[in-house]
Scaffold this motif. Structure first.
Motif, PDB file in Angstrom:
ATOM      1  N   GLY A   1       0.808  -1.209   0.000  1.00  0.00           N
ATOM      2  CA  GLY A   1       0.000   0.000   0.000  1.00  0.00           C
ATOM      3  C   GLY A   1       0.840   1.257   0.000  1.00  0.00           C
ATOM      4  N   GLU A   2       1.950   1.211  -0.698  1.00  0.00           N
ATOM      5  CA  GLU A   2       2.829   2.356  -0.917  1.00  0.00           C
ATOM      6  C   GLU A   2       3.422   2.273  -2.308  1.00  0.00           C
ATOM      7  OE1 GLU A   2       5.612   5.639   0.448  1.00  0.00           O
ATOM      8  OE2 GLU A   2       3.554   5.006   0.769  1.00  0.00           O
ATOM      9  N   GLY A   3       3.520   1.027  -2.809  1.00  0.00           N
ATOM     10  CA  GLY A   3       4.033   0.823  -4.154  1.00  0.00           C
ATOM     11  C   GLY A   3       5.503   0.508  -4.232  1.00  0.00           C
ATOM     12  N   HIS A   4       6.122   0.145  -3.117  1.00  0.00           N
ATOM     13  CA  HIS A   4       7.550  -0.164  -3.133  1.00  0.00           C
ATOM     14  C   HIS A   4       7.878  -1.394  -3.975  1.00  0.00           C
ATOM     15  CE1 HIS A   4       8.607   2.117   0.877  1.00  0.00           C
ATOM     16  NE2 HIS A   4       8.298   2.922  -0.118  1.00  0.00           N
ATOM     17  N   ASN A   5       6.892  -2.193  -4.302  1.00  0.00           N
ATOM     18  CA  ASN A   5       7.152  -3.379  -5.114  1.00  0.00           C
ATOM     19  C   ASN A   5       7.654  -3.048  -6.514  1.00  0.00           C
ATOM     20  OD1 ASN A   5       4.247  -2.497  -5.429  1.00  0.00           O
ATOM     21  ND2 ASN A   5       4.349  -3.963  -7.109  1.00  0.00           N
ATOM     22  N   SER A   6       7.410  -1.826  -6.974  1.00  0.00           N
ATOM     23  CA  SER A   6       7.773  -1.468  -8.352  1.00  0.00           C
ATOM     24  C   SER A   6       9.182  -0.904  -8.494  1.00  0.00           C
ATOM     25  CB  SER A   6       6.767  -0.449  -8.906  1.00  0.00           C
ATOM     26  OG  SER A   6       6.740   0.719  -8.094  1.00  0.00           O
ATOM     27  N   GLY A   7       9.779  -0.441  -7.419  1.00  0.00           N
ATOM     28  CA  GLY A   7      11.046   0.270  -7.517  1.00  0.00           C
ATOM     29  C   GLY A   7      12.198  -0.573  -8.023  1.00  0.00           C
ATOM     30  N   MET A   8      12.270  -1.834  -7.568  1.00  0.00           N
ATOM     31  CA  MET A   8      13.356  -2.694  -8.027  1.00  0.00           C
ATOM     32  C   MET A   8      13.216  -3.036  -9.507  1.00  0.00           C
ATOM     33  SD  MET A   8      15.980  -3.349  -6.268  1.00  0.00           S
ATOM     34  CE  MET A   8      16.519  -2.825  -4.640  1.00  0.00           C
ATOM     35  N   ALA A   9      11.992  -3.104 -10.008  1.00  0.00           N
ATOM     36  CA  ALA A   9      11.800  -3.307 -11.445  1.00  0.00           C
ATOM     37  C   ALA A   9      12.415  -2.152 -12.220  1.00  0.00           C
ATOM     38  CB  ALA A   9      10.312  -3.439 -11.767  1.00  0.00           C
ATOM     39  N   VAL A  10      12.281  -0.942 -11.686  1.00  0.00           N
ATOM     40  CA  VAL A  10      12.874   0.239 -12.310  1.00  0.00           C
ATOM     41  C   VAL A  10      14.401   0.151 -12.291  1.00  0.00           C
ATOM     42  CG1 VAL A  10      13.134   2.747 -12.137  1.00  0.00           C
ATOM     43  CG2 VAL A  10      10.896   1.697 -11.734  1.00  0.00           C
ATOM     44  N   ASN A  11      14.972  -0.011 -11.110  1.00  0.00           N
ATOM     45  CA  ASN A  11      16.429   0.057 -10.969  1.00  0.00           C
ATOM     46  C   ASN A  11      17.155  -1.151 -11.541  1.00  0.00           C
ATOM     47  OD1 ASN A  11      16.502   2.585  -9.873  1.00  0.00           O
ATOM     48  ND2 ASN A  11      16.876   1.936  -7.775  1.00  0.00           N
ATOM     49  N   VAL A  12      16.623  -2.344 -11.317  1.00  0.00           N
ATOM     50  CA  VAL A  12      17.296  -3.545 -11.826  1.00  0.00           C
ATOM     51  C   VAL A  12      17.273  -3.559 -13.350  1.00  0.00           C
ATOM     52  CG1 VAL A  12      17.188  -6.068 -11.959  1.00  0.00           C
ATOM     53  CG2 VAL A  12      16.931  -4.908  -9.749  1.00  0.00           C
ATOM     54  N   THR A  13      16.142  -3.198 -13.929  1.00  0.00           N
ATOM     55  CA  THR A  13      16.067  -3.139 -15.395  1.00  0.00           C
ATOM     56  C   THR A  13      17.079  -2.147 -15.944  1.00  0.00           C
ATOM     57  OG1 THR A  13      13.719  -3.726 -15.342  1.00  0.00           O
ATOM     58  CG2 THR A  13      14.547  -2.726 -17.364  1.00  0.00           C
ATOM     59  N   ALA A  14      17.142  -0.969 -15.347  1.00  0.00           N
ATOM     60  CA  ALA A  14      18.115   0.037 -15.789  1.00  0.00           C
ATOM     61  C   ALA A  14      19.542  -0.480 -15.636  1.00  0.00           C
ATOM     62  CB  ALA A  14      17.934   1.327 -15.003  1.00  0.00           C
ATOM     63  N   ALA A  15      19.831  -1.135 -14.519  1.00  0.00           N
ATOM     64  CA  ALA A  15      21.180  -1.639 -14.268  1.00  0.00           C
ATOM     65  C   ALA A  15      21.569  -2.725 -15.268  1.00  0.00           C
ATOM     66  CB  ALA A  15      21.279  -2.180 -12.841  1.00  0.00           C
ATOM     67  N   LEU A  16      20.645  -3.610 -15.612  1.00  0.00           N
ATOM     68  CA  LEU A  16      20.938  -4.663 -16.584  1.00  0.00           C
ATOM     69  C   LEU A  16      21.195  -4.079 -17.974  1.00  0.00           C
ATOM     70  CD1 LEU A  16      18.405  -7.486 -15.595  1.00  0.00           C
ATOM     71  CD2 LEU A  16      20.764  -7.136 -14.843  1.00  0.00           C
ATOM     72  N   VAL A  17      20.431  -3.063 -18.337  1.00  0.00           N
ATOM     73  CA  VAL A  17      20.640  -2.386 -19.619  1.00  0.00           C
ATOM     74  C   VAL A  17      22.005  -1.708 -19.642  1.00  0.00           C
ATOM     75  CG1 VAL A  17      19.880  -0.415 -21.018  1.00  0.00           C
ATOM     76  CG2 VAL A  17      18.212  -2.100 -20.199  1.00  0.00           C
ATOM     77  N   LEU A  18      22.350  -1.022 -18.573  1.00  0.00           N
ATOM     78  CA  LEU A  18      23.642  -0.335 -18.502  1.00  0.00           C
ATOM     79  C   LEU A  18      24.795  -1.331 -18.547  1.00  0.00           C
ATOM     80  CD1 LEU A  18      22.652   2.257 -15.777  1.00  0.00           C
ATOM     81  CD2 LEU A  18      23.371   2.834 -18.108  1.00  0.00           C
ATOM     82  N   LYS A  19      24.666  -2.440 -17.839  1.00  0.00           N
ATOM     83  CA  LYS A  19      25.716  -3.474 -17.863  1.00  0.00           C
ATOM     84  C   LYS A  19      25.954  -3.948 -19.293  1.00  0.00           C
ATOM     85  CE  LYS A  19      26.572  -8.283 -16.553  1.00  0.00           C
ATOM     86  NZ  LYS A  19      26.467  -8.842 -17.909  1.00  0.00           N
ATOM     87  N   GLU A  20      24.883  -4.201 -20.005  1.00  0.00           N
ATOM     88  CA  GLU A  20      25.005  -4.675 -21.380  1.00  0.00           C
ATOM     89  C   GLU A  20      25.686  -3.635 -22.269  1.00  0.00           C
ATOM     90  OE1 GLU A  20      21.781  -6.043 -24.665  1.00  0.00           O
ATOM     91  OE2 GLU A  20      21.658  -7.066 -22.714  1.00  0.00           O
ATOM     92  N   LEU A  21      25.314  -2.380 -22.109  1.00  0.00           N
ATOM     93  CA  LEU A  21      25.942  -1.306 -22.883  1.00  0.00           C
ATOM     94  C   LEU A  21      27.417  -1.151 -22.520  1.00  0.00           C
ATOM     95  CD1 LEU A  21      23.118   1.396 -22.748  1.00  0.00           C
ATOM     96  CD2 LEU A  21      23.846   0.091 -24.761  1.00  0.00           C
ATOM     97  N   MET A  22      27.734  -1.265 -21.232  1.00  0.00           N
ATOM     98  CA  MET A  22      29.126  -1.139 -20.792  1.00  0.00           C
ATOM     99  C   MET A  22      29.987  -2.235 -21.411  1.00  0.00           C
ATOM    100  SD  MET A  22      28.334  -0.173 -16.804  1.00  0.00           S
ATOM    101  CE  MET A  22      30.032  -0.206 -16.208  1.00  0.00           C
TER     102      MET A  22
END
Length: 524
Positions: A132-153
């Motif tokens: 009831g705050e929405g914290h479940n979505s934050g890791m989807a944001v950050n982990v997805t971004a991190a995986l994309v950045l790792k691949e680009l790096m």
């Protein structure tokens, strides 16, 4: 003449290099957006999976296991149990500078269990915790971004280090000061935090959750006796709690308008015919800056001491959590704002808007649905009527940081309630989280490939933010994380909750698993 020609040639060479770097950055950003799009299913699965775990602060066992498993599988090195917190960890990829950190919270809210996509109160398990705050979505944001950045790096030989961390027990303001004390940010050049919202924006200075706090429990110790037969032989710890609360409530009249303070009695004794030998009360002391937070904290200690003297009892205390008022970096926020504008709001469909308006109607709020435009850059505005706190503020005082608000929830909800869980495992949250991941990836690329931006960010941090105010932890050296918190509550509900964990191998979405036809609204 020859010197002028050489200088001119050097100028054009540097200009061409800068132009090439800019073009390369633009190309990398385009590629990053495409890679996030390609991971839409991962975003959806992470949002739904963590929603189904619904774990309270310090007990985020399944959530931490799940997220670190994804990161390890994708080549990140994970160190678990950091800072003496079993569910905390740090996942690292790469080496050298710059070091870019990502953080977002993972805990949920008590008694907020709610079926997603249902625009009225309908808990999955009555009385159980829920997102009831929405914290479940934050890791989807950050982990997805991190995986994309790792691949680009890897593909483009981009130097640098990525660090992904969780905000454990944020609802208790319970851990980030301890992460700092453990040195987890000492080599980090910038931190990109995210928090779920109903809007898409960022800001600088003291804007989001402007108040800091100390969260402390006072335990009074008296003497038991028969409450009817020999009450004079007893010393009531509950009397001390009530006198402390009464004294604080009278003192409120003489406190600054900016303060917020509230409490719950966590132990009022065992039964009426026994003089309570043990009782406890839990306070949040909130204020706008470190000196005033400390002043309120000391005043609370004075009230407790006075109550113990009046009742012939003693007291001990335990600090549960603390938070500095946040101060976000202007330079990085300006960069992030451009990326927000470039990504734009998600494309809401009729079902998304129907859910939003139906919930708003159910709550008696304005039925204007979901926002369709991004917010402008929010300047400092420590409004006293906004009394929230977030322990991410501590991080913002030790390293340049920004806090992205990404659009994965519905406007006008009350916060910390079942209503704030309605959208959080639906297409609405999936779209908003993907948009947030895009901005995180783009902003990280800006920082990694534009060294001047990081230099300017640190100049703002040193010459503006910390010029007159230096970070002093609100936790004492002897304070330790309250890792025992919420254990009994999760042990009570987890066996039943396990039956409702999302199984992505069988169901495309959590809505499908629960048999919910999106959206479900009350029939008129």
């Amino acid at each position: 003449m020859q010197l002028c020609v050489r200088l001119l040639a050097l100028f054009f060479a540097l200009s061409s290099l800068g132009f090439a770097q800019a073009n390369n950055l633009d190309a990398l950003k385009k590629e990053a957006l495409e890679k996030v799009e390609a991971r839409q299913q991962l975003v959806q699965q992470m949002v739904d999976q963590i929603f189904s775990y619904a774990e309270l602060g310090f007990q985020e066992v399944e959530t931490s296991k799940y997220v670190t498993g994804i990161l390890e599988k994708n080549g990140f090195k994970v160190e678990r149990g950091v800072a003496g917190i079993p569910t905390a960890w740090v996942a690292t990829f790469g080496s050298g500078k710059p070091v870019i950190g990502f953080i977002t919270d993972i805990d949920c809210i008590p008694r907020a269990s709610q079926k997603p996509g249902v625009a009225y109160h309908d808990p999955i398990i009555d009385g159980a915790p829920g997102h009831g705050e929405g914290h479940n979505s934050g890791m989807a944001v950050n982990v997805t971004a991190a995986l994309v950045l790792k691949e680009l790096m890897e593909e483009h030989k981009i130097p640098g280090t990525l660090k992904v961390l969780p905000g454990v027990a944020e609802e208790l303001l319970g851990t980030k000061a301890f992460l700092i004390r453990a040195g987890l940010f000492k080599d980090v050049d910038a931190v990109l935090g995210v928090h779920v919202s109903d809007e898409f924006g960022t800001g600088y200075g003291q804007t989001f959750a402007p108040q800091g706090l100390v969260s402390v429990q006072y335990f009074f110790h008296g003497k038991a006796a028969h409450a009817a037969g020999a009450p004079w032989d007893g010393r009531s710890a509950l009397d001390a709690v009530e006198l402390m609360d009464t004294g604080w409530n009278f003192r409120r009249e003489h406190l600054r308008l900016q303060q917020r303070s509230h409490y719950v009695i966590v132990n009022g004794g065992d039964q009426p015919n026994v003089v309570p030998s043990e009782a406890g009360v839990w306070y949040y002391f909130r204020e706008m800056d470190y000196p005033h937070i400390l002043e309120s904290y000391k005043l609370g200690d004075t009230m407790a001491q006075a109550a113990s003297m009046m009742t012939g009892t003693t007291f001990t205390k335990k600090l549960v959590g603390s938070a500095w008022p946040p101060h976000f970096n202007k330079v990085i926020a300006e960069v992030q704002q451009k990326n927000i504008a470039a990504v734009g709001m998600p494309k809401w469909d009729a079902a998304d808007q129907t859910l939003a308006k139906a919930l708003q109607k159910e709550l008696g709020k304005q039925e204007d649905g979901l926002k369709t435009k991004v917010e402008g850059l929010k300047p400092p505005s420590p409004e006293t009527e906004q009394g929230g706190s977030d322990d991410v503020g501590d991080i913002s005082w030790v390293v340049p940081m920004v806090y992205l608000r990404y659009p994965a929830n519905i406007p006008h909800t009350p916060g910390h309630s079942w209503a704030d869980g309605v959208a959080m495992a639906t297409p609405l949250a999936h779209k908003g989280s993907a948009a947030g991941a895009k901005v995180q990836a783009l902003t990280a690329l800006d920082l990694m490939l534009s060294p001047g931006t990081l230099q300017e960010a640190w100049a703002y941090y040193k010459d503006v933010q910390t010029k007159d105010m230096k970070y002093t932890p609100l936790i004492a050296p002897e304070d330790q994380p309250a890792i025992e918190m919420n254990k009994e509550k999760m042990e009570k509900f987890r066996p039943e909750m396990r039956k409702y964990y999302y199984d992505s191998s069988k169901y495309k979405t959590y809505l499908e698993q629960l048999g919910i036809q999106y959206p479900m609204v009350k029939k008129q």
